[in-house]
Write a protein that holds these residues in place. Sequence first.
Motif, PDB file in Angstrom:
ATOM      1  N   GLN A   1      23.417  40.958 -19.194  1.00  0.00           N
ATOM      2  CA  GLN A   1      24.784  40.741 -18.728  1.00  0.00           C
ATOM      3  C   GLN A   1      25.551  42.072 -18.693  1.00  0.00           C
TER       4      GLN A   1
ATOM      5  N   VAL B   1      34.004  39.270 -31.582  1.00  0.00           N
ATOM      6  CA  VAL B   1      34.234  39.841 -30.255  1.00  0.00           C
ATOM      7  C   VAL B   1      35.514  40.673 -30.276  1.00  0.00           C
TER       8      VAL B   1
ATOM      9  N   ARG C   1      25.900  30.956 -30.037  1.00  0.00           N
ATOM     10  CA  ARG C   1      26.629  31.505 -28.892  1.00  0.00           C
ATOM     11  C   ARG C   1      26.964  32.977 -29.068  1.00  0.00           C
TER      12      ARG C   1
ATOM     13  N   GLN D   1      26.899  37.582 -27.000  1.00  0.00           N
ATOM     14  CA  GLN D   1      28.178  38.287 -26.913  1.00  0.00           C
ATOM     15  C   GLN D   1      28.139  39.601 -27.692  1.00  0.00           C
TER      16      GLN D   1
ATOM     17  N   ARG E   1      38.298  32.346 -35.604  1.00  0.00           N
ATOM     18  CA  ARG E   1      36.978  31.811 -35.886  1.00  0.00           C
ATOM     19  C   ARG E   1      35.994  32.982 -35.838  1.00  0.00           C
TER      20      ARG E   1
ATOM     21  N   ALA F   1      25.475  41.392 -28.371  1.00  0.00           N
ATOM     22  CA  ALA F   1      24.629  42.347 -27.640  1.00  0.00           C
ATOM     23  C   ALA F   1      25.367  42.890 -26.425  1.00  0.00           C
ATOM     24  N   ALA F   2      26.145  42.038 -25.762  1.00  0.00           N
ATOM     25  CA  ALA F   2      26.872  42.496 -24.577  1.00  0.00           C
ATOM     26  C   ALA F   2      27.901  43.561 -24.938  1.00  0.00           C
ATOM     27  N   LEU F   3      28.490  43.442 -26.110  1.00  0.00           N
ATOM     28  CA  LEU F   3      29.518  44.409 -26.517  1.00  0.00           C
ATOM     29  C   LEU F   3      28.911  45.723 -26.996  1.00  0.00           C
TER      30      LEU F   3
ATOM     31  N   ASP G   1      33.301  33.734 -34.319  1.00  0.00           N
ATOM     32  CA  ASP G   1      32.845  34.282 -33.038  1.00  0.00           C
ATOM     33  C   ASP G   1      33.969  35.043 -32.338  1.00  0.00           C
ATOM     34  N   THR G   2      35.172  34.473 -32.363  1.00  0.00           N
ATOM     35  CA  THR G   2      36.304  35.163 -31.752  1.00  0.00           C
ATOM     36  C   THR G   2      36.582  36.471 -32.491  1.00  0.00           C
TER      37      THR G   2
END
Lengths: 248, 248
Positions: free
Chosen positions: B137, B233, B91, B95, B227, B97-99, B229-230
Amino acid sequence: MNLILIHQHEPDSEGLVRLAGERAEHIRGVLKASHGKTLRIGLLNGPKGRGTVESVSGKEVVLRCEFEEKIPPQPTVDLLLALPRPKVMKRLWAQIAALGVGRIIIANAGKVERYYFDSHVLEPDFYNARLIEGLQQAGDTLLPEVRIIKELKPFLEDELNSVFPMSGKKLLADPSGEQNVFQALEKAEAANILIAVGPEGGWTPYELELFAAHGFRVFNAGPRILRADTACVALLSQLTLRSGANEK
Amino acid sequence: MNLILIHQHEPDSEGLVRLAGERAEHIRGVLKASHGKTLRIGLLNGPKGRGTVESVSGKEVVLRCEFEEKIPPQPTVDLLLALPRPKVMKRLWAQIAALGVGRIIIANAGKVERYYFDSHVLEPDFYNARLIEGLQQAGDTLLPEVRIIKELKPFLEDELNSVFPMSGKKLLADPSGEQNVFQALEKAEAANILIAVGPEGGWTPYELELFAAHGFRVFNAGPRILRADTACVALLSQLTLRSGANEK
């Protein structure tokens, strides 16, 4: 699970709690805790503390709980989120709780599909379990309050002031904003903040006017268009950087 | 999909591109575009531009592409990430790449399970598709470079300096840090930044020493344990707030 959350009704009069299910499995399988080991625990919506393992069996784990006197401070950030796709919302609950939010207001918006509101991800049993998962990850005990708002306008007109303190700062992320989040906060950095995050496709002009009429200040979250879940995590974590918010 | 990415080899000599598959479905089903409509497009690792719909059929969508002269600026942040569980990594690609990240270095660490490296989420076909999803995105064209590092020590000793500019700032998130990310940056806000994010359970003391010996400065990402992933980001979005990074 960096903290094991105990529900208020679970400890008996001697401070013993009998855990089965996921928490017991975690204690047995991941922590591999045996008699005498102390674990980080917390009382849901209460203080943190230590749990001493009294016994471990295939059926249950018994902990003796001791809690601190002090309850962790309430988060100063509330979130108003236009309901994203259920698949995205499903993953977002735990992340929002991990970042620390007082209230989560899930709202309808022009660009939200109505059927999203029929999803099981908005059922309290579902989201409370995910929120607790996030708290256990982050080491927090304070369960965010959740409101589901199917009509944005009456909520802003009639209810917002009773939910969110008048003295707080209301912010809305939109590409039309000229300031970044800190500029929009105008040094009111320690105040309560309500941050509104729009749907894929953004708020409609009508909604932007409605928010502005109710005291929301628009800020620009940067040139990149983020998916709702990424945007939520990004904005909430940016707010933790404001002075006074990052203390241990 | 806020921008439709075209691969460098796709436009013909007259600037026409024939799309099938996901992009065509998006143009037909979501954008409901017909002849003459212009769409936001981008050339992968190249400039953004406009695509004018020449024709739409069940089989394909034909766009006439015009690209700007200027290529978007390279992101100034690189990420070194201890490989999280494959389910989480899956997942995370979009994210990140979007950032907006220049390089993604996926590394092994003491607390990473070895079998994670056998997952399909580390195959280029898999992650490039997810990265492109994130770029589409966010409206960006620059595909992050990915490196998979199974041995951290030789990478830091022998390769890091050829991958990341010596003049850049190397930061590592760990609860032992006393400064927040901005304090650790020491006003070198516009420099290239390499940010290292550890595994669940954190870096080992040995790894912390190794990073310190290679010029990484430790900062504290706040009292909450996030976590992977969090955390990624959160940290990447915090860096977008440093001055000079948030310009359009």
